[in-house]
Each structure stands twice: as structure tokens, then as C-alpha cells.
Scaffold this active site. Structure first.
Site, PDB file in Angstrom:
ATOM      1  N   ASN A 115      12.068  85.443  56.310  1.00  0.00           N
ATOM      2  CA  ASN A 115      11.954  86.335  57.457  1.00  0.00           C
ATOM      3  C   ASN A 115      11.647  87.716  56.901  1.00  0.00           C
ATOM      4  O   ASN A 115      12.534  88.387  56.378  1.00  0.00           O
ATOM      5  CB  ASN A 115      13.277  86.330  58.239  1.00  0.00           C
ATOM      6  N   TRP A 116      10.394  88.105  57.005  1.00  0.00           N
ATOM      7  CA  TRP A 116       9.978  89.381  56.396  1.00  0.00           C
ATOM      8  C   TRP A 116      10.454  90.596  57.187  1.00  0.00           C
ATOM      9  O   TRP A 116      10.298  91.721  56.751  1.00  0.00           O
ATOM     10  CB  TRP A 116       8.451  89.420  56.250  1.00  0.00           C
ATOM     11  N   HIS A 162      17.594  86.083  66.624  1.00  0.00           N
ATOM     12  CA  HIS A 162      18.093  86.721  65.394  1.00  0.00           C
ATOM     13  C   HIS A 162      19.107  87.796  65.786  1.00  0.00           C
ATOM     14  O   HIS A 162      18.950  88.471  66.801  1.00  0.00           O
ATOM     15  CB  HIS A 162      16.925  87.333  64.604  1.00  0.00           C
ATOM     16  N   GLY A 174      21.849  91.349  54.872  1.00  0.00           N
ATOM     17  CA  GLY A 174      21.406  92.605  54.264  1.00  0.00           C
ATOM     18  C   GLY A 174      22.528  93.396  53.613  1.00  0.00           C
ATOM     19  O   GLY A 174      22.366  94.568  53.285  1.00  0.00           O
ATOM     20  N   GLY A 232      15.955  86.979  54.168  1.00  0.00           N
ATOM     21  CA  GLY A 232      15.344  88.263  54.504  1.00  0.00           C
ATOM     22  C   GLY A 232      14.857  88.971  53.244  1.00  0.00           C
ATOM     23  O   GLY A 232      13.802  88.651  52.692  1.00  0.00           O
ATOM     24  N   GLY A 233      15.671  89.917  52.768  1.00  0.00           N
ATOM     25  CA  GLY A 233      15.304  90.802  51.654  1.00  0.00           C
ATOM     26  C   GLY A 233      14.655  90.114  50.461  1.00  0.00           C
ATOM     27  O   GLY A 233      13.657  90.616  49.920  1.00  0.00           O
TER      28      GLY A 233
HETATM   29  P1  13P Z   1      19.020  89.012  54.153  1.00  0.00           P
HETATM   30  O1  13P Z   1      18.554  87.825  53.361  1.00  0.00           O
HETATM   31  O2  13P Z   1      18.250  90.263  53.815  1.00  0.00           O
HETATM   32  O3  13P Z   1      20.492  89.182  54.120  1.00  0.00           O
HETATM   33  O4  13P Z   1      18.623  88.708  55.685  1.00  0.00           O
HETATM   34  C1  13P Z   1      18.985  87.492  56.240  1.00  0.00           C
HETATM   35  C2  13P Z   1      18.294  87.360  57.535  1.00  0.00           C
HETATM   36  O5  13P Z   1      18.559  88.079  58.465  1.00  0.00           O
HETATM   37  C3  13P Z   1      17.256  86.320  57.655  1.00  0.00           C
HETATM   38  O6  13P Z   1      16.864  86.142  58.975  1.00  0.00           O
END
Ligand code: 13P
Length: 256
Positions: A9-10, A102, A180, A241-242
Site C-alpha cells: 500500500n503505497w 483502511h 507506521g 505500507g512504508g
Molecule cells: P506500515 O507498513 O507503514 O506500518 O503501514 C501499514 C499499512 O497501513 C498498510 O495498509
């Protein structure tokens, strides 16, 4: 047998040039060691560039099979909805998945369970596969209500979704306090919740459906912790995400 599914998920990162470079870099070193389902979910503005780049790389290397997901949709098909994007528009771009519910959309953009359910229905009716995100805040976890809260989100998200549609749905358990923040749920805590989600699906539908549904974990997943997460019996993948926006890290994630 459930096929593992790792999706990036960018979020609001990577413009169309950066997104296209990401695909070029990924394809240079691409291996799908685990033979898993892989998707990236770019911003709307980068989807077309990702699709074109991925198609080009696939012509060179038939094994380069990266699916595309979107990060949101609106539930109407078309009309006077300034700023919104429909499932049809995304499908026309070659999008296969869409993230719905989300926590960033629930919290920042005030999306409630009813709206999320409408989006799930619209995605399914228009040929997109929803990734339904659920998960609790730290406050709820500390009160001991994490399971109840998360299963309620499953209940509402899947309200009136027919059993025949469930094969097209992925669930992502993403505890908000782990997103995050660098704090990952322990693999055991994540496993416990994913197992409760599977039991809930069995209750709502039937055993065979529960055994086949893909449940991802999301929240500070990175190359250094993904393998212990993937070892858990009820965790079938990750929504990242990150760590998904750098091609080298993403490569390490899919080859966990
Ligand atoms: P992180 O991997 O940055 O913690 O984000 C997770 C996320 O929200 C994926 O949808």
C-alpha cells in the site's frame, strides 16, 4: 491451500515517474521465490504508469506478474461526485484489487462501516476484489476489547455480502497502533486475531469459506520481521505500507 498474498500500500507516495521507475527496478531483480500473489497499490495518478510499465516488463519476462490495486473507490458507478473515482474506471486501467476501509480512511476521512460496506458491494459488483481492512486502536486493545471491536468491523463490512462473493475478498488485520509506528503486533497476537477473524467468517458463512479466505496482517511489516509473521498458521500474507515503496525492500518482502 491458501496462496500467500503480499500487497504494497503505497499510500500518498510515489508520483507517476517514481512509480514507473519502481516497476523497472523491481523487474531487474525480480524473483517470485515463493510463488505468491503480489500486488502494488499506487495512488490513482500513478496507476496507469504502473500498468504500462508492468505490461512492458511482462513482455520481456513472463514470470513478472504484479497485480495492481487501488487505495479507495467511491460506490457509485458514475455521475456528479466531484473528485471521486469508480470501480469501473479502475477496472478499465487494469486494476484488480482495491483497499477498502483502511484505518487512515476511517479515521482521517471519517468513513463509517455503512459507507465501507457500500464500497465493498460496489467493488464486487463491478469486478474488483476488495481488501477489507479492520483493526483496533491502542485504547481499545488496552481495554481488552480488540477482538470484539475487530469482529464487529468484519460483521458490518460484510453485511449482506453473499457467500458466492467471499472468494473475491481478502481481509487485512491492521491494528492501528502498529501502522507506521515501528511497533509490530507480536506474531502470536496477530495470529490470535487472524484466527478469531477466520472463526467469525466460519460463523457468518461456512467452514470451507473460512478455510479458503486470505487474511493478511499489516502494521510495520518489514524485511526483518516478515518471515516470522508469515509462519503463523492463520496469517496468509501482508499489507505493507512504508517498507513497500522501495523496490529493494519490496523484493525482500516478497521473497521472505
Ligand atoms: P506500515 O507498513 O507503514 O506500518 O503501514 C501499514 C499499512 O497501513 C498498510 O495498509
Amino acid at each position: 491451500m491458501r496462496r500467500p498474498f503480499i500487497a504494497g500500500n503505497w499510500k500518498m507516495n510515489l508520483d507517476h515517474n517514481e512509480a514507473s521507475s519502481f516497476i523497472d527496478e523491481l523487474s531487474l531483480k525480480f524473483k517470485n521465490k515463493n510463488d505468491i500473489e503480489i500486488a502494488v497499490c499506487p495512488s490513482f495518478t500513478s496507476i496507469r504508469s504502473v500498468a504500462v510499465a508492468a505490461e512492458k516488463e511482462k513482455e520481456k519476462n513472463n514470470h513478472f506478474n504484479i497485480k495492481i490495486g487501488a487505495q479507495n473507490i467511491y460506490f457509485e458507478k458514475s455521475g456528479a461526485f466531484t473528485g471521486e473515482i469508480s470501480a469501473d474506471m479502475l477496472r478499465a486501467l487494469g486494476v484488480e484489487y482495491v483497499i477498502i476501509g483502511h484505518s487512515e480512511r476511517r479515521v482521517i476521512f471519517k468513513e463509517d462501516d455503512e459507507l465501507i460496506n457500500k464500497k465493498i458491494k460496489s467493488a464486487l459488483a463491478n469486478g474488483l476484489k476488495p481488501i477489507l481492512c479492520v483493526g483496533e486502536t491502542l485504547e481499545i486493545r488496552e481495554k481488552g476489547k480488540a477482538v470484539e471491536f475487530t469482529l464487529n468491523q468484519i460483521n458490518s463490512g460484510l453485511d449482506l455480502i453473499d457467500i458466492s462473493e467471499i472468494k473475491n475478498i481478502t481481509i487485512a488485520y491492521e491494528p492501528i497502533w502498529a501502522i507506521g509506528t515501528g511497533k509490530t503486533a507480536t506474531p502470536e497476537d496477530a495470529q490470535q486475531m487472524c484466527s478469531s477473524i477466520r472463526m467469525k467468517i466460519e460463523k457468518l458463512y461456512k467452514k470451507e469459506i473460512a478455510e479458503n479466505i486470505i487474511i493478511q496482517y499489516g502494521g510495520s511489516v518489514k524485511p526483518s520481521n516478515i518471515s516470522e509473521i508469515m509462519e503463523m498458521p492463520d496469517i496468509d500474507g501482508a499489507l505493507v505500507g512504508g517498507a513497500s515503496i522501495k523496490s529493494d525492500d519490496f523484493l525482500a518482502l516478497i521473497n521472505y
